[in-house]
Enzyme design. Structure first.
Site, mmCIF file in Angstrom:
data_model
loop_
_atom_site.group_PDB
_atom_site.id
_atom_site.type_symbol
_atom_site.label_atom_id
_atom_site.label_comp_id
_atom_site.label_asym_id
_atom_site.label_seq_id
_atom_site.Cartn_x
_atom_site.Cartn_y
_atom_site.Cartn_z
ATOM 1 N N PHE A 69 12.383 -127.526 6.861
ATOM 2 C CA PHE A 69 12.530 -128.739 7.665
ATOM 3 C C PHE A 69 12.247 -129.905 6.739
ATOM 4 O O PHE A 69 11.142 -130.421 6.682
ATOM 5 C CB PHE A 69 11.568 -128.713 8.849
ATOM 6 C CG PHE A 69 11.911 -129.693 9.940
ATOM 7 C CD1 PHE A 69 13.218 -129.967 10.285
ATOM 8 C CD2 PHE A 69 10.905 -130.335 10.649
ATOM 9 C CE1 PHE A 69 13.536 -130.859 11.301
ATOM 10 C CE2 PHE A 69 11.198 -131.229 11.667
ATOM 11 C CZ PHE A 69 12.514 -131.489 11.995
ATOM 12 N N TYR B 290 -13.037 -123.573 8.593
ATOM 13 C CA TYR B 290 -11.809 -122.794 8.423
ATOM 14 C C TYR B 290 -11.861 -121.496 9.228
ATOM 15 O O TYR B 290 -11.260 -121.403 10.296
ATOM 16 C CB TYR B 290 -11.528 -122.505 6.948
ATOM 17 C CG TYR B 290 -10.054 -122.224 6.721
ATOM 18 C CD1 TYR B 290 -9.210 -123.194 6.180
ATOM 19 C CD2 TYR B 290 -9.477 -121.016 7.105
ATOM 20 C CE1 TYR B 290 -7.859 -122.968 6.017
ATOM 21 C CE2 TYR B 290 -8.131 -120.769 6.941
ATOM 22 C CZ TYR B 290 -7.325 -121.739 6.404
ATOM 23 O OH TYR B 290 -5.982 -121.498 6.261
#
Length: 387
Positions: free
Chosen positions: A74, A234
């Site tokens: 994209f 994380y």
């Protein structure tokens, strides 16, 4: 036009086509060292193959294993005074080199989450390749449009309670503290929708339903675990929840379709995604220093070459491919932990590889490559042939 780096926040809003070409060519040279050792697929679909680990996967499989590759990306082409994205230039450079080498290499530019792009890819596979025997899922997107038309976005937050720790302000190279707030349940759920395994599974379902997933096909997606000091933001944060979903999706894909499906836990590197995560850039700069000192530092291409030539079928007890083995070596982590306790703005260069961090950052966008004349008039409009 004269193309210079323009940095805003954690991204560079310009990219240099000649520098991106140099970056791709350097990765190709590394991949060629693995020729004859890489046999992870001959007809490969890479979903998210224009930058970072996805691009390196494509290069490793093509130039290390002679694979035909179809990429979903994209990316934005150049328009007027605005350059194309780095991913656009990377793709153009890779496909030009692959064509010279007699390798099939095409790309579909569009929203990988959409049913339309999936259908288009299926048609191209039927027309050009017949089937695919390896699917690499390396999509990194901040938001996703769901099948019902609603949009969901990912967030970089903790889960359960806030987290305070050291970080680095990349604009000033100052070390300070940051407090990351906890996400709401809605934010966590949205992050899982964007960054988890649902779309990976949808791709495999679509390929299988169309009859273009080869018998014995394999598929791999990428994740990160990291050391205890980054776990709150994380592993146990919203991103971690999404990556956990990715892990369970691999198991579901394998059970449903009877194919090899694994998650590879890769090394922490400077990427557009990691640059945006609080705490992580400081950790990466300390890690670079420690791993370069130990002689074990790897970039994306070294990681992917090792994955597809040596590690694809080697897993830990949980079923993860541990490509972060060199990062997580005890001696490396002990050195990083010691540096983490002692690092300040004043002694930052003693403990952190700031030059290495910033070189990797700018090189992602085609800057700071030797042999590139950045003072030259450059044509920013680089075409990519339609698949």
């Amino acid at each position: 036009m004269l193309i210079e780096p323009k940095v805003r926040g954690f991204i560079c809003t310009t990219a240099h086509p000649d520098g991106c070409r140099a970056a791709v060519q350097a990765q190709i040279q590394t991949a060629r060292k693995y020729a004859g050792k890489t046999d992870a697929g001959k007809r490969v679909l890479v979903i998210g193959g224009s930058t970072g680990y996805g691009l390196a996967s494509r290069i490793a499989l093509a130039f290390g294993g002679g694979a035909a590759t179809l990429n979903v990306m994209f990316e934005r082409p150049a328009a007027g005074a605005r350059t194309a994205t780095a991913g656009w230039y990377n793709t153009a450079a890779f496909e030009a080199e692959a064509t010279k080498a007699g390798l099939y290499a095409k790309s579909v530019n569009g929203d990988a989450f959409s049913a339309e792009v999936k259908a288009r890819v299926v048609d191209i596979v039927k027309r050009d390749l017949g089937t695919v025997d390896m699917v690499v899922y390396s999509l990194a997107a901040p938001r996703r449009t769901m099948p019902d038309g609603t949009a969901v976005s990912s967030v970089l937050k903790t889960v359960g309670e806030s987290f305070t720790n050291k970080t680095i302000d990349l604009r000033t190279n100052e070390v300070g503290e940051i407090t990351v707030p906890p996400a709401t349940k809605e934010e966590t759920d949205a992050t899982v929708k964007v960054m988890g395994g649902e779309d990976w599974a949808a791709w495999i379902d679509a390929l299988q339903a169309a009859g273009v997933l080869a018998d014995g096909a394999r598929t791999v997606a990428y994740s990160y675990i990291g050391p205890v000091l980054t776990h709150p933001i994380y592993l146990n944060g919203t991103i971690g929840m999404a990556k956990r979903d990715l892990y369970y999706t691999a198991q579901a894909i394998a059970k449903k379709h009877g194919i090899f499906a694994r998650v590879s836990v890769n090394k922490a590197l400077v990427t557009q995604s990691s640059s945006a995560i609080p705490v992580v850039p400081l950790y990466i700069s300390l890690l670079y220093k420690a791993m370069k000192k130990a002689g074990t530092h790897e970039g994306c291409i070294e990681q992917m070459c090792r994955l597809f030539a040596e590690k694809l079928h080697t897993t830990d007890d949980a079923g993860y491919i541990r490509l972060d083995d060199l990062e997580m070596e005890e001696s490396v982590q002990q050195e990083v932990a010691k540096a983490w306790k002692e690092v300040t703005t004043q002694n930052l260069t003693d403990y952190a590889d700031l030059d290495g961090y910033w070189d990797d950052f700018y090189r992602m966008f085609g800057f700071r490559w030797e042999g590139v004349d950045y003072a030259a008039d450059t044509d920013a409009d680089v075409p990519i042939a339609e698949a």
